[in-house]
Design an enzyme around this catalytic site. Structure first.
Site, PDB file in Angstrom:
ATOM      1  N   GLU A  94       3.056  -8.436   6.923  1.00  0.00           N
ATOM      2  CA  GLU A  94       1.751  -7.869   6.564  1.00  0.00           C
ATOM      3  C   GLU A  94       0.846  -7.762   7.781  1.00  0.00           C
ATOM      4  O   GLU A  94       0.096  -6.788   7.937  1.00  0.00           O
ATOM      5  CB  GLU A  94       1.082  -8.728   5.485  1.00  0.00           C
ATOM      6  CG  GLU A  94       1.819  -8.795   4.154  1.00  0.00           C
ATOM      7  CD  GLU A  94       1.693  -7.520   3.341  1.00  0.00           C
ATOM      8  OE1 GLU A  94       1.007  -6.586   3.785  1.00  0.00           O
ATOM      9  OE2 GLU A  94       2.295  -7.459   2.254  1.00  0.00           O
TER      10      GLU A  94
ATOM     11  N   ASP B  78      12.150  -1.623   0.381  1.00  0.00           N
ATOM     12  CA  ASP B  78      11.693  -0.247   0.552  1.00  0.00           C
ATOM     13  C   ASP B  78      11.531   0.213   1.997  1.00  0.00           C
ATOM     14  O   ASP B  78      12.169   1.175   2.437  1.00  0.00           O
ATOM     15  CB  ASP B  78      10.378  -0.037  -0.215  1.00  0.00           C
ATOM     16  CG  ASP B  78       9.362  -1.163  -0.034  1.00  0.00           C
ATOM     17  OD1 ASP B  78       9.609  -2.091   0.766  1.00  0.00           O
ATOM     18  OD2 ASP B  78       8.309  -1.121  -0.704  1.00  0.00           O
TER      19      ASP B  78
ATOM     20  N   GLU C 204       2.763  -0.062 -12.430  1.00  0.00           N
ATOM     21  CA  GLU C 204       3.400  -0.855 -11.384  1.00  0.00           C
ATOM     22  C   GLU C 204       4.929  -0.866 -11.535  1.00  0.00           C
ATOM     23  O   GLU C 204       5.658  -0.699 -10.566  1.00  0.00           O
ATOM     24  CB  GLU C 204       2.851  -2.279 -11.415  1.00  0.00           C
ATOM     25  CG  GLU C 204       3.424  -3.219 -10.373  1.00  0.00           C
ATOM     26  CD  GLU C 204       2.913  -2.976  -8.973  1.00  0.00           C
ATOM     27  OE1 GLU C 204       3.232  -3.779  -8.089  1.00  0.00           O
ATOM     28  OE2 GLU C 204       2.207  -1.979  -8.744  1.00  0.00           O
TER      29      GLU C 204
ATOM     30  N   THR D 120       4.273   2.238   7.665  1.00  0.00           N
ATOM     31  CA  THR D 120       4.300   2.079   6.212  1.00  0.00           C
ATOM     32  C   THR D 120       2.917   1.830   5.628  1.00  0.00           C
ATOM     33  O   THR D 120       2.738   1.898   4.415  1.00  0.00           O
ATOM     34  CB  THR D 120       5.270   0.952   5.814  1.00  0.00           C
ATOM     35  OG1 THR D 120       5.582   1.052   4.418  1.00  0.00           O
ATOM     36  CG2 THR D 120       4.683  -0.413   6.131  1.00  0.00           C
TER      37      THR D 120
ATOM     38  N   GLU E 165       1.748   5.182  -3.149  1.00  0.00           N
ATOM     39  CA  GLU E 165       3.053   5.806  -2.925  1.00  0.00           C
ATOM     40  C   GLU E 165       3.218   7.165  -3.584  1.00  0.00           C
ATOM     41  O   GLU E 165       3.888   8.059  -3.024  1.00  0.00           O
ATOM     42  CB  GLU E 165       4.172   4.862  -3.384  1.00  0.00           C
ATOM     43  CG  GLU E 165       4.334   3.629  -2.524  1.00  0.00           C
ATOM     44  CD  GLU E 165       3.315   2.536  -2.810  1.00  0.00           C
ATOM     45  OE1 GLU E 165       3.136   1.627  -1.963  1.00  0.00           O
ATOM     46  OE2 GLU E 165       2.671   2.598  -3.890  1.00  0.00           O
TER      47      GLU E 165
END
EC number: 3.2.1.-
Length: 551
Positions: free
Chosen positions: A142, A288, A396, A532, A440
Protein backbone atom coordinates in the site's frame (compact mmCIF):
# COMPACT_ATOMS: atom_id res chain seq x y z
CA UNK A 1 8.72 -6.51 -32.33
CA UNK A 2 5.36 -7.59 -30.96
CA UNK A 3 4.41 -10.56 -28.83
CA UNK A 4 1.89 -12.84 -30.46
CA UNK A 5 -0.35 -15.64 -29.30
CA UNK A 6 0.15 -19.06 -30.79
CA UNK A 7 -1.58 -19.57 -34.13
CA UNK A 8 -3.32 -22.74 -33.00
CA UNK A 9 -4.69 -21.07 -29.90
CA UNK A 10 -5.91 -18.04 -31.83
CA UNK A 11 -7.70 -20.33 -34.27
CA UNK A 12 -9.31 -22.19 -31.39
CA UNK A 13 -10.45 -18.94 -29.84
CA UNK A 14 -11.89 -17.65 -33.09
CA UNK A 15 -14.04 -20.71 -33.71
CA UNK A 16 -15.08 -21.52 -30.18
CA UNK A 17 -14.27 -20.03 -26.85
CA UNK A 18 -14.71 -16.39 -27.76
CA UNK A 19 -17.55 -16.72 -30.22
CA UNK A 20 -19.27 -13.73 -28.68
CA UNK A 21 -16.14 -11.59 -28.95
CA UNK A 22 -15.62 -12.31 -32.62
CA UNK A 23 -19.30 -11.73 -33.35
CA UNK A 24 -18.92 -8.16 -32.08
CA UNK A 25 -16.14 -6.53 -34.11
CA UNK A 26 -14.08 -3.77 -32.57
CA UNK A 27 -15.98 -0.51 -33.15
CA UNK A 28 -13.85 2.01 -35.00
CA UNK A 29 -14.33 5.55 -36.15
CA UNK A 30 -14.04 6.47 -39.82
CA UNK A 31 -10.31 6.99 -39.29
CA UNK A 32 -7.50 4.47 -39.56
CA UNK A 33 -7.66 1.64 -37.01
CA UNK A 34 -4.84 3.16 -34.98
CA UNK A 35 -6.29 6.65 -34.67
CA UNK A 36 -9.31 7.58 -32.57
CA UNK A 37 -11.37 10.73 -32.46
CA UNK A 38 -12.10 11.69 -28.86
CA UNK A 39 -14.87 14.01 -27.74
CA UNK A 40 -14.19 16.63 -25.09
CA UNK A 41 -17.16 17.17 -22.79
CA UNK A 42 -16.18 20.23 -20.78
CA UNK A 43 -19.27 20.47 -18.59
CA UNK A 44 -18.84 16.91 -17.39
CA UNK A 45 -15.10 17.29 -16.87
CA UNK A 46 -15.72 20.47 -14.87
CA UNK A 47 -18.38 18.70 -12.79
CA UNK A 48 -15.89 16.02 -11.83
CA UNK A 49 -13.34 18.72 -10.97
CA UNK A 50 -15.91 20.32 -8.66
CA UNK A 51 -16.41 16.99 -6.88
CA UNK A 52 -12.64 16.74 -6.47
CA UNK A 53 -12.56 20.24 -4.99
CA UNK A 54 -15.44 19.41 -2.62
CA UNK A 55 -13.72 16.25 -1.38
CA UNK A 56 -10.40 18.07 -1.01
CA UNK A 57 -11.95 21.00 0.86
CA UNK A 58 -13.48 18.64 3.41
CA UNK A 59 -10.27 16.68 3.79
CA UNK A 60 -8.08 19.78 4.05
CA UNK A 61 -10.33 21.47 6.61
CA UNK A 62 -11.05 18.53 8.88
CA UNK A 63 -8.40 15.86 8.30
CA UNK A 64 -5.17 17.22 6.74
CA UNK A 65 -2.37 16.26 7.32
CA UNK A 66 -3.82 13.00 8.60
CA UNK A 67 -4.55 10.18 6.19
CA UNK A 68 -8.30 10.21 5.55
CA UNK A 69 -11.49 12.16 6.15
CA UNK A 70 -14.51 10.85 8.04
CA UNK A 71 -17.00 13.10 6.24
CA UNK A 72 -20.17 12.45 8.24
CA UNK A 73 -18.55 13.56 11.47
CA UNK A 74 -15.92 15.96 10.12
CA UNK A 75 -13.13 14.00 11.77
CA UNK A 76 -10.04 12.16 10.54
CA UNK A 77 -8.46 8.73 10.46
CA UNK A 78 -4.81 7.69 10.21
CA UNK A 79 -4.99 4.53 8.23
CA UNK A 80 -3.98 2.25 5.45
CA UNK A 81 -6.96 0.95 3.49
CA UNK A 82 -8.55 -2.24 4.80
CA UNK A 83 -9.45 -4.27 1.75
CA UNK A 84 -11.59 -7.35 1.58
CA UNK A 85 -11.24 -10.18 -0.88
CA UNK A 86 -12.94 -13.49 -1.41
CA UNK A 87 -9.38 -14.86 -1.48
CA UNK A 88 -8.96 -14.10 2.21
CA UNK A 89 -10.84 -15.09 5.32
CA UNK A 90 -10.37 -11.69 6.92
CA UNK A 91 -9.40 -8.16 6.10
CA UNK A 92 -5.79 -7.15 6.08
CA UNK A 93 -5.29 -5.24 9.35
CA UNK A 94 -5.08 -1.48 9.08
CA UNK A 95 -1.77 0.28 9.61
CA UNK A 96 -1.77 3.88 10.74
CA UNK A 97 0.89 5.84 8.91
CA UNK A 98 -0.34 9.38 9.54
CA UNK A 99 1.65 10.61 6.54
CA UNK A 100 -1.24 12.26 4.72
CA UNK A 101 -2.29 9.42 2.39
CA UNK A 102 -5.12 11.42 0.82
CA UNK A 103 -2.82 14.35 0.06
CA UNK A 104 -0.21 12.22 -1.70
CA UNK A 105 -2.88 10.18 -3.49
CA UNK A 106 -4.52 13.41 -4.69
CA UNK A 107 -1.24 14.86 -6.01
CA UNK A 108 -1.25 13.50 -9.57
CA UNK A 109 -4.99 14.12 -9.97
CA UNK A 110 -4.60 17.76 -8.97
CA UNK A 111 -1.80 18.03 -11.51
CA UNK A 112 -3.69 16.56 -14.48
CA UNK A 113 -6.69 18.73 -13.54
CA UNK A 114 -4.29 21.69 -13.33
CA UNK A 115 -5.71 22.68 -9.97
CA UNK A 116 -2.68 24.72 -8.97
CA UNK A 117 -3.98 25.81 -5.57
CA UNK A 118 -4.22 22.19 -4.43
CA UNK A 119 -0.96 21.29 -6.19
CA UNK A 120 0.79 24.03 -4.21
CA UNK A 121 -0.71 22.83 -0.93
CA UNK A 122 0.51 19.29 -1.55
CA UNK A 123 3.87 20.39 -2.95
CA UNK A 124 4.52 22.44 0.17
CA UNK A 125 3.50 19.51 2.37
CA UNK A 126 5.44 16.59 0.85
CA UNK A 127 8.90 17.81 1.96
CA UNK A 128 7.66 17.94 5.57
CA UNK A 129 6.63 14.26 5.80
CA UNK A 130 8.77 12.27 8.22
CA UNK A 131 8.91 8.89 6.52
CA UNK A 132 10.96 7.48 9.37
CA UNK A 133 8.19 7.87 11.93
CA UNK A 134 5.00 5.84 12.19
CA UNK A 135 3.42 4.33 15.27
CA UNK A 136 2.24 0.93 14.01
CA UNK A 137 2.64 -1.53 11.16
CA UNK A 138 2.63 -0.40 7.55
CA UNK A 139 2.11 -2.27 4.30
CA UNK A 140 4.96 -2.34 1.77
CA UNK A 141 2.38 -2.79 -1.01
CA UNK A 142 0.00 0.00 0.00
CA UNK A 143 2.84 2.39 0.79
CA UNK A 144 4.46 1.67 -2.57
CA UNK A 145 1.39 2.18 -4.75
CA UNK A 146 0.09 5.25 -2.90
CA UNK A 147 3.07 7.17 -1.55
CA UNK A 148 5.95 6.03 -3.73
CA UNK A 149 3.77 5.90 -6.84
CA UNK A 150 2.13 9.23 -6.04
CA UNK A 151 5.42 11.05 -5.57
CA UNK A 152 7.13 9.50 -8.60
CA UNK A 153 4.12 10.38 -10.74
CA UNK A 154 4.08 13.98 -9.54
CA UNK A 155 7.81 14.26 -10.24
CA UNK A 156 7.37 12.77 -13.72
CA UNK A 157 4.54 15.17 -14.52
CA UNK A 158 6.32 18.26 -13.16
CA UNK A 159 9.58 17.45 -14.93
CA UNK A 160 7.71 16.25 -18.01
CA UNK A 161 4.63 17.69 -19.71
CA UNK A 162 3.90 20.10 -16.85
CA UNK A 163 7.50 21.31 -16.54
CA UNK A 164 6.47 24.92 -17.13
CA UNK A 165 4.56 24.85 -13.84
CA UNK A 166 7.76 24.75 -11.80
CA UNK A 167 9.51 27.43 -13.84
CA UNK A 168 12.92 28.21 -12.41
CA UNK A 169 11.95 27.20 -8.86
CA UNK A 170 12.57 23.47 -8.94
CA UNK A 171 13.57 23.00 -5.30
CA UNK A 172 10.29 21.52 -4.08
CA UNK A 173 9.93 19.43 -7.24
CA UNK A 174 13.38 17.93 -6.68
CA UNK A 175 12.49 17.32 -3.04
CA UNK A 176 9.57 15.14 -4.16
CA UNK A 177 12.04 12.69 -5.69
CA UNK A 178 14.32 12.97 -2.66
CA UNK A 179 11.37 12.06 -0.43
CA UNK A 180 10.48 9.10 -2.64
CA UNK A 181 14.03 7.81 -2.33
CA UNK A 182 14.05 8.40 1.44
CA UNK A 183 10.86 6.39 1.77
CA UNK A 184 12.20 3.54 -0.37
CA UNK A 185 15.38 3.46 1.72
CA UNK A 186 13.23 2.83 4.78
CA UNK A 187 11.04 0.26 3.00
CA UNK A 188 13.80 -1.81 1.42
CA UNK A 189 14.38 -3.77 4.63
CA UNK A 190 11.28 -5.72 3.57
CA UNK A 191 13.35 -7.54 0.96
CA UNK A 192 15.87 -8.75 3.54
CA UNK A 193 14.57 -12.34 3.61
CA UNK A 194 16.32 -15.60 2.73
CA UNK A 195 14.67 -15.65 -0.70
CA UNK A 196 14.37 -11.95 -1.42
CA UNK A 197 10.57 -12.23 -1.46
CA UNK A 198 9.57 -9.26 0.72
CA UNK A 199 7.68 -9.25 3.97
CA UNK A 200 4.66 -7.04 3.29
CA UNK A 201 4.27 -5.77 6.85
CA UNK A 202 6.88 -3.49 8.44
CA UNK A 203 7.53 -1.33 11.45
CA UNK A 204 9.67 1.78 11.49
CA UNK A 205 11.86 3.32 14.19
CA UNK A 206 14.08 1.63 13.10
CA UNK A 207 12.78 0.00 9.89
CA UNK A 208 12.25 -3.73 10.45
CA UNK A 209 10.10 -6.60 9.25
CA UNK A 210 7.12 -7.83 11.26
CA UNK A 211 8.05 -11.44 10.57
CA UNK A 212 5.38 -12.90 8.29
CA UNK A 213 6.09 -16.29 6.71
CA UNK A 214 4.29 -15.77 3.37
CA UNK A 215 3.32 -12.99 1.00
CA UNK A 216 0.79 -12.86 -1.84
CA UNK A 217 1.43 -12.40 -5.54
CA UNK A 218 -0.31 -9.03 -5.68
CA UNK A 219 1.70 -7.63 -2.80
CA UNK A 220 4.91 -9.10 -4.27
CA UNK A 221 4.17 -8.36 -7.92
CA UNK A 222 2.91 -4.78 -7.63
CA UNK A 223 6.20 -3.18 -6.64
CA UNK A 224 8.26 -3.56 -9.77
CA UNK A 225 6.98 -0.54 -11.71
CA UNK A 226 7.48 1.97 -8.91
CA UNK A 227 10.81 0.57 -7.69
CA UNK A 228 12.20 0.27 -11.22
CA UNK A 229 11.11 3.82 -11.98
CA UNK A 230 12.89 5.05 -8.86
CA UNK A 231 16.08 3.36 -10.04
CA UNK A 232 15.72 4.87 -13.50
CA UNK A 233 15.25 8.36 -12.09
CA UNK A 234 17.99 8.25 -9.48
CA UNK A 235 20.53 6.11 -11.30
CA UNK A 236 20.67 3.74 -8.31
CA UNK A 237 19.92 0.22 -9.62
CA UNK A 238 19.33 -1.25 -6.15
CA UNK A 239 15.63 -0.40 -5.95
CA UNK A 240 14.67 -2.01 -9.23
CA UNK A 241 16.93 -4.98 -8.59
CA UNK A 242 15.18 -5.74 -5.29
CA UNK A 243 11.67 -5.68 -6.79
CA UNK A 244 12.72 -7.58 -9.92
CA UNK A 245 14.32 -10.36 -7.88
CA UNK A 246 11.09 -10.76 -5.90
CA UNK A 247 9.16 -10.81 -9.17
CA UNK A 248 11.39 -13.57 -10.55
CA UNK A 249 9.71 -16.10 -8.23
CA UNK A 250 6.38 -15.24 -9.89
CA UNK A 251 7.76 -15.36 -13.41
CA UNK A 252 9.22 -18.81 -12.71
CA UNK A 253 6.80 -20.31 -10.17
CA UNK A 254 7.63 -23.49 -8.29
CA UNK A 255 6.59 -26.16 -7.50
CA UNK A 256 4.50 -27.32 -10.47
CA UNK A 257 1.19 -27.13 -8.60
CA UNK A 258 1.72 -23.35 -8.30
CA UNK A 259 0.57 -22.95 -11.92
CA UNK A 260 -2.74 -24.84 -12.28
CA UNK A 261 -3.26 -23.26 -15.70
CA UNK A 262 -0.44 -21.92 -17.91
CA UNK A 263 0.43 -18.45 -16.67
CA UNK A 264 -2.18 -18.50 -13.87
CA UNK A 265 -0.76 -18.93 -10.39
CA UNK A 266 -1.60 -19.65 -6.82
CA UNK A 267 -1.62 -16.78 -4.36
CA UNK A 268 0.86 -17.18 -1.49
CA UNK A 269 4.65 -17.57 -1.55
CA UNK A 270 6.93 -18.68 1.29
CA UNK A 271 9.39 -15.93 2.23
CA UNK A 272 12.17 -18.35 3.12
CA UNK A 273 12.09 -20.66 0.10
CA UNK A 274 10.35 -18.61 -2.59
CA UNK A 275 8.05 -21.59 -3.20
CA UNK A 276 4.29 -21.29 -3.62
CA UNK A 277 2.19 -22.81 -0.85
CA UNK A 278 -1.17 -22.98 -2.66
CA UNK A 279 -2.76 -23.10 -6.10
CA UNK A 280 -5.87 -20.94 -5.60
CA UNK A 281 -6.26 -17.60 -7.33
CA UNK A 282 -8.12 -15.33 -9.70
CA UNK A 283 -8.17 -11.83 -11.16
CA UNK A 284 -9.50 -10.41 -7.88
CA UNK A 285 -8.01 -9.06 -4.67
CA UNK A 286 -4.77 -10.67 -3.54
CA UNK A 287 -3.79 -11.59 -7.11
CA UNK A 288 -5.10 -8.86 -9.41
CA UNK A 289 -2.32 -6.34 -9.85
CA UNK A 290 0.37 -9.00 -10.39
CA UNK A 291 -1.27 -9.73 -13.75
CA UNK A 292 -1.94 -6.03 -14.30
CA UNK A 293 1.74 -5.13 -13.98
CA UNK A 294 3.01 -7.81 -16.38
CA UNK A 295 1.77 -5.95 -19.45
CA UNK A 296 2.41 -2.55 -17.89
CA UNK A 297 6.08 -3.40 -17.35
CA UNK A 298 6.31 -4.48 -20.99
CA UNK A 299 4.76 -1.16 -21.98
CA UNK A 300 7.16 0.68 -19.65
CA UNK A 301 10.19 -0.88 -21.34
CA UNK A 302 9.65 -3.70 -23.86
CA UNK A 303 13.38 -4.41 -24.10
CA UNK A 304 14.11 -5.01 -20.43
CA UNK A 305 10.72 -6.53 -19.64
CA UNK A 306 9.90 -8.67 -22.65
CA UNK A 307 9.52 -11.74 -20.42
CA UNK A 308 6.83 -9.93 -18.43
CA UNK A 309 4.87 -9.43 -21.64
CA UNK A 310 5.26 -13.08 -22.54
CA UNK A 311 3.94 -14.13 -19.13
CA UNK A 312 0.98 -11.77 -19.54
CA UNK A 313 0.12 -13.35 -22.89
CA UNK A 314 0.24 -16.81 -21.31
CA UNK A 315 -2.03 -15.66 -18.47
CA UNK A 316 -4.65 -14.02 -20.65
CA UNK A 317 -4.68 -16.86 -23.16
CA UNK A 318 -5.35 -19.29 -20.32
CA UNK A 319 -7.98 -16.96 -18.88
CA UNK A 320 -9.84 -16.89 -22.17
CA UNK A 321 -9.52 -20.64 -22.67
CA UNK A 322 -10.21 -21.91 -19.16
CA UNK A 323 -11.88 -19.19 -17.07
CA UNK A 324 -14.44 -17.67 -19.47
CA UNK A 325 -17.91 -18.09 -18.01
CA UNK A 326 -21.40 -17.05 -19.09
CA UNK A 327 -24.27 -16.95 -16.54
CA UNK A 328 -27.19 -19.29 -17.16
CA UNK A 329 -29.69 -16.43 -17.00
CA UNK A 330 -27.65 -14.01 -19.09
CA UNK A 331 -25.39 -15.91 -21.52
CA UNK A 332 -24.62 -12.59 -23.19
CA UNK A 333 -22.46 -11.66 -20.19
CA UNK A 334 -18.82 -12.70 -19.86
CA UNK A 335 -17.03 -13.04 -16.53
CA UNK A 336 -13.77 -14.68 -15.51
CA UNK A 337 -14.05 -17.39 -12.85
CA UNK A 338 -11.67 -17.81 -9.94
CA UNK A 339 -9.98 -21.14 -9.27
CA UNK A 340 -9.00 -23.54 -6.52
CA UNK A 341 -6.47 -25.86 -8.10
CA UNK A 342 -8.26 -26.52 -11.40
CA UNK A 343 -11.77 -26.30 -9.94
CA UNK A 344 -13.50 -23.11 -11.04
CA UNK A 345 -15.39 -20.86 -8.65
CA UNK A 346 -18.02 -18.67 -10.26
CA UNK A 347 -17.53 -15.62 -8.14
CA UNK A 348 -15.97 -12.26 -8.83
CA UNK A 349 -15.65 -8.86 -7.25
CA UNK A 350 -15.47 -5.17 -8.01
CA UNK A 351 -11.68 -5.36 -7.73
CA UNK A 352 -11.55 -7.87 -10.60
CA UNK A 353 -13.40 -5.56 -12.96
CA UNK A 354 -10.11 -3.88 -13.85
CA UNK A 355 -9.49 -6.93 -16.04
CA UNK A 356 -11.40 -5.59 -19.05
CA UNK A 357 -9.22 -2.50 -19.17
CA UNK A 358 -6.08 -4.56 -18.73
CA UNK A 359 -7.01 -6.86 -21.64
CA UNK A 360 -7.70 -3.78 -23.76
CA UNK A 361 -4.38 -2.16 -22.87
CA UNK A 362 -2.55 -5.38 -23.67
CA UNK A 363 -4.36 -5.77 -26.97
CA UNK A 364 -3.45 -2.23 -28.00
CA UNK A 365 0.15 -2.66 -26.87
CA UNK A 366 0.63 -5.96 -28.69
CA UNK A 367 -1.56 -5.19 -31.74
CA UNK A 368 -3.78 -8.14 -30.83
CA UNK A 369 -7.45 -7.27 -31.52
CA UNK A 370 -8.72 -10.47 -29.93
CA UNK A 371 -7.62 -9.17 -26.51
CA UNK A 372 -9.27 -5.81 -27.11
CA UNK A 373 -12.53 -7.45 -28.13
CA UNK A 374 -12.53 -9.83 -25.21
CA UNK A 375 -11.71 -6.93 -22.91
CA UNK A 376 -14.69 -5.00 -24.26
CA UNK A 377 -16.93 -7.96 -23.41
CA UNK A 378 -15.58 -7.92 -19.86
CA UNK A 379 -16.21 -4.17 -19.64
CA UNK A 380 -19.78 -4.59 -20.87
CA UNK A 381 -20.44 -7.27 -18.26
CA UNK A 382 -18.98 -5.38 -15.31
CA UNK A 383 -20.98 -2.36 -16.42
CA UNK A 384 -24.10 -4.51 -16.06
CA UNK A 385 -23.29 -4.97 -12.36
CA UNK A 386 -23.82 -1.22 -12.07
CA UNK A 387 -26.95 -0.71 -14.10
CA UNK A 388 -28.88 -3.54 -12.43
CA UNK A 389 -28.66 -2.33 -8.83
CA UNK A 390 -30.95 0.09 -7.03
CA UNK A 391 -28.22 2.73 -6.75
CA UNK A 392 -26.60 2.23 -10.17
CA UNK A 393 -23.35 1.17 -8.45
CA UNK A 394 -21.80 -2.29 -8.57
CA UNK A 395 -21.34 -4.54 -5.51
CA UNK A 396 -18.12 -5.59 -3.81
CA UNK A 397 -18.66 -9.33 -4.49
CA UNK A 398 -21.05 -11.09 -6.87
CA UNK A 399 -21.70 -14.64 -8.08
CA UNK A 400 -23.44 -16.44 -10.93
CA UNK A 401 -24.26 -19.95 -12.13
CA UNK A 402 -22.13 -21.06 -15.05
CA UNK A 403 -23.93 -22.13 -18.21
CA UNK A 404 -21.42 -24.84 -19.19
CA UNK A 405 -20.89 -26.54 -15.83
CA UNK A 406 -23.50 -29.08 -14.63
CA UNK A 407 -26.19 -27.17 -12.79
CA UNK A 408 -26.04 -27.42 -9.02
CA UNK A 409 -22.65 -29.10 -9.12
CA UNK A 410 -20.71 -28.52 -5.93
CA UNK A 411 -18.89 -25.59 -7.52
CA UNK A 412 -21.93 -24.31 -9.45
CA UNK A 413 -24.84 -23.63 -7.08
CA UNK A 414 -27.84 -21.56 -8.05
CA UNK A 415 -28.79 -18.24 -6.46
CA UNK A 416 -30.29 -17.97 -2.99
CA UNK A 417 -34.06 -17.99 -3.15
CA UNK A 418 -34.29 -14.35 -2.10
CA UNK A 419 -32.25 -13.29 -5.13
CA UNK A 420 -33.60 -15.73 -7.74
CA UNK A 421 -35.66 -13.07 -9.49
CA UNK A 422 -32.79 -10.61 -9.47
CA UNK A 423 -30.46 -13.24 -10.92
CA UNK A 424 -32.88 -14.13 -13.68
CA UNK A 425 -32.85 -10.59 -15.04
CA UNK A 426 -29.36 -9.45 -14.04
CA UNK A 427 -27.10 -12.47 -14.60
CA UNK A 428 -25.50 -12.26 -11.14
CA UNK A 429 -26.46 -12.16 -7.49
CA UNK A 430 -24.89 -10.08 -4.75
CA UNK A 431 -22.72 -11.71 -2.09
CA UNK A 432 -21.44 -8.48 -0.56
CA UNK A 433 -23.27 -5.26 -1.34
CA UNK A 434 -20.68 -2.79 -0.05
CA UNK A 435 -19.27 -0.07 -2.27
CA UNK A 436 -16.02 1.33 -0.89
CA UNK A 437 -15.43 4.06 -3.49
CA UNK A 438 -13.71 1.59 -5.80
CA UNK A 439 -12.57 2.64 -9.31
CA UNK A 440 -12.25 -0.58 -11.33
CA UNK A 441 -15.42 -0.40 -13.42
CA UNK A 442 -14.78 3.25 -14.32
CA UNK A 443 -11.16 2.32 -15.00
CA UNK A 444 -12.12 -0.30 -17.58
CA UNK A 445 -14.74 1.98 -19.14
CA UNK A 446 -11.97 4.57 -19.57
CA UNK A 447 -9.73 2.08 -21.39
CA UNK A 448 -12.65 1.00 -23.57
CA UNK A 449 -13.26 4.61 -24.57
CA UNK A 450 -9.62 5.30 -25.33
CA UNK A 451 -9.42 2.14 -27.44
CA UNK A 452 -12.53 2.81 -29.49
CA UNK A 453 -13.51 6.46 -29.27
CA UNK A 454 -17.09 5.22 -28.85
CA UNK A 455 -19.07 7.87 -26.98
CA UNK A 456 -21.31 5.25 -25.37
CA UNK A 457 -18.51 4.68 -22.88
CA UNK A 458 -18.61 8.34 -21.95
CA UNK A 459 -22.32 7.93 -21.28
CA UNK A 460 -21.65 4.88 -19.11
CA UNK A 461 -18.96 6.74 -17.18
CA UNK A 462 -21.22 9.74 -16.66
CA UNK A 463 -24.11 7.62 -15.41
CA UNK A 464 -21.76 5.78 -13.04
CA UNK A 465 -20.22 9.01 -11.75
CA UNK A 466 -23.65 10.56 -11.21
CA UNK A 467 -24.80 7.47 -9.29
CA UNK A 468 -21.72 7.54 -7.07
CA UNK A 469 -21.98 11.31 -6.58
CA UNK A 470 -25.65 11.03 -5.59
CA UNK A 471 -25.27 8.02 -3.32
CA UNK A 472 -21.93 8.60 -1.58
CA UNK A 473 -22.04 12.34 -0.94
CA UNK A 474 -22.38 13.13 2.75
CA UNK A 475 -21.26 15.89 5.08
CA UNK A 476 -17.90 17.32 4.10
CA UNK A 477 -17.07 14.73 1.45
CA UNK A 478 -17.89 11.26 0.15
CA UNK A 479 -18.22 7.96 1.96
CA UNK A 480 -18.35 4.25 1.26
CA UNK A 481 -21.85 2.78 1.51
CA UNK A 482 -23.19 -0.48 2.92
CA UNK A 483 -25.56 -1.87 0.28
CA UNK A 484 -25.66 -0.82 -3.37
CA UNK A 485 -28.97 -2.60 -3.87
CA UNK A 486 -30.76 -0.69 -1.11
CA UNK A 487 -32.26 2.78 -1.59
CA UNK A 488 -29.67 5.41 -0.82
CA UNK A 489 -26.94 2.80 -0.45
CA UNK A 490 -28.13 1.37 2.86
CA UNK A 491 -26.13 3.71 5.08
CA UNK A 492 -22.61 5.13 5.22
CA UNK A 493 -19.36 3.81 6.66
CA UNK A 494 -18.20 7.40 7.28
CA UNK A 495 -14.90 6.91 5.48
CA UNK A 496 -13.47 8.65 2.41
CA UNK A 497 -10.79 6.45 0.85
CA UNK A 498 -7.61 8.10 -0.39
CA UNK A 499 -8.03 6.33 -3.73
CA UNK A 500 -11.24 8.28 -4.24
CA UNK A 501 -8.88 11.15 -5.14
CA UNK A 502 -6.30 9.08 -7.00
CA UNK A 503 -8.53 6.81 -9.05
CA UNK A 504 -12.29 7.36 -9.16
CA UNK A 505 -12.09 11.09 -9.74
CA UNK A 506 -9.13 10.85 -12.11
CA UNK A 507 -10.70 8.23 -14.39
CA UNK A 508 -14.03 10.09 -14.30
CA UNK A 509 -12.26 13.27 -15.35
CA UNK A 510 -9.95 11.86 -18.02
CA UNK A 511 -12.72 10.26 -20.05
CA UNK A 512 -14.24 13.72 -20.67
CA UNK A 513 -11.07 15.81 -20.73
CA UNK A 514 -8.91 17.04 -23.57
CA UNK A 515 -6.24 14.78 -24.98
CA UNK A 516 -2.93 15.11 -23.14
CA UNK A 517 0.43 13.34 -22.89
CA UNK A 518 -0.78 11.34 -19.87
CA UNK A 519 -3.90 10.02 -21.58
CA UNK A 520 -3.87 6.38 -22.73
CA UNK A 521 -3.30 6.21 -26.48
CA UNK A 522 -4.42 3.57 -28.98
CA UNK A 523 -1.63 4.13 -31.50
CA UNK A 524 1.63 3.24 -29.72
CA UNK A 525 2.31 6.85 -28.70
CA UNK A 526 1.85 6.37 -24.95
CA UNK A 527 4.13 8.55 -22.87
CA UNK A 528 2.86 7.30 -19.51
CA UNK A 529 1.66 4.07 -17.96
CA UNK A 530 -0.65 4.09 -14.94
CA UNK A 531 0.28 2.29 -11.76
CA UNK A 532 -2.44 0.34 -9.97
CA UNK A 533 -3.39 3.48 -7.98
CA UNK A 534 -3.89 5.43 -11.23
CA UNK A 535 -0.71 7.45 -10.85
CA UNK A 536 0.76 8.08 -14.33
CA UNK A 537 4.40 6.99 -14.54
CA UNK A 538 6.49 8.25 -17.43
CA UNK A 539 7.53 5.44 -19.77
CA UNK A 540 11.26 4.73 -19.83
CA UNK A 541 12.96 6.56 -22.67
CA UNK A 542 16.64 6.29 -21.84
CA UNK A 543 16.91 9.92 -20.74
CA UNK A 544 14.83 10.04 -17.58
CA UNK A 545 16.84 12.88 -16.06
CA UNK A 546 16.41 15.22 -19.05
CA UNK A 547 13.54 17.70 -18.63
CA UNK A 548 11.06 18.30 -21.44
CA UNK A 549 12.10 21.92 -21.65
CA UNK A 550 15.80 21.23 -22.30
CA UNK A 551 17.44 20.98 -25.65
Amino acid sequence: MHLRTGTALVSLLLVGLTHQVVANPLPLNDETPLRRRYTVQKYRADTVKKAFQTAWNGYYKYAFPHDSLRPATNTYSDDRCVFFSVSYEAAVPPARNGWGASAVDAFSTALVMENWDIVNQILDYVPTINFSNTSTEISLFETTIRYLGGMLSAYDLMTGPLWNYAGNDTTNVTTVLVQAQRLADNLKVAFDTPSGVPDNMLRFGPPRKVGQTTNGIATIGTLVLEWTRLSDLTGNPEYGRLAQKAESYLLHPRPAFAEPFPGLLGTNVNLTTGLFVDSSGGWGGGDDSFYEYLIKMYLYDPVRFREYGERWVKAVDSSIQYLTSHPTSRPDLTFLAMWNNRTLQFVSEHLACFNGGNFILGGLTLDEPIYVRFGLDLVDSCHETYVKTATGIGPEVFQWQDSRTPLNATNNPGPPAAQAGFYNTSGFWISNGNYVLRPEVLESIYYAYRATGDKKYQEWAWASFQAINATCRIGSGYSSVNDVNAPGGGGFSNFQESFWFAEVLKYSYLIFAEDAPWQVQADHTNQFVYNTECHPIRIASGHENVAYGST
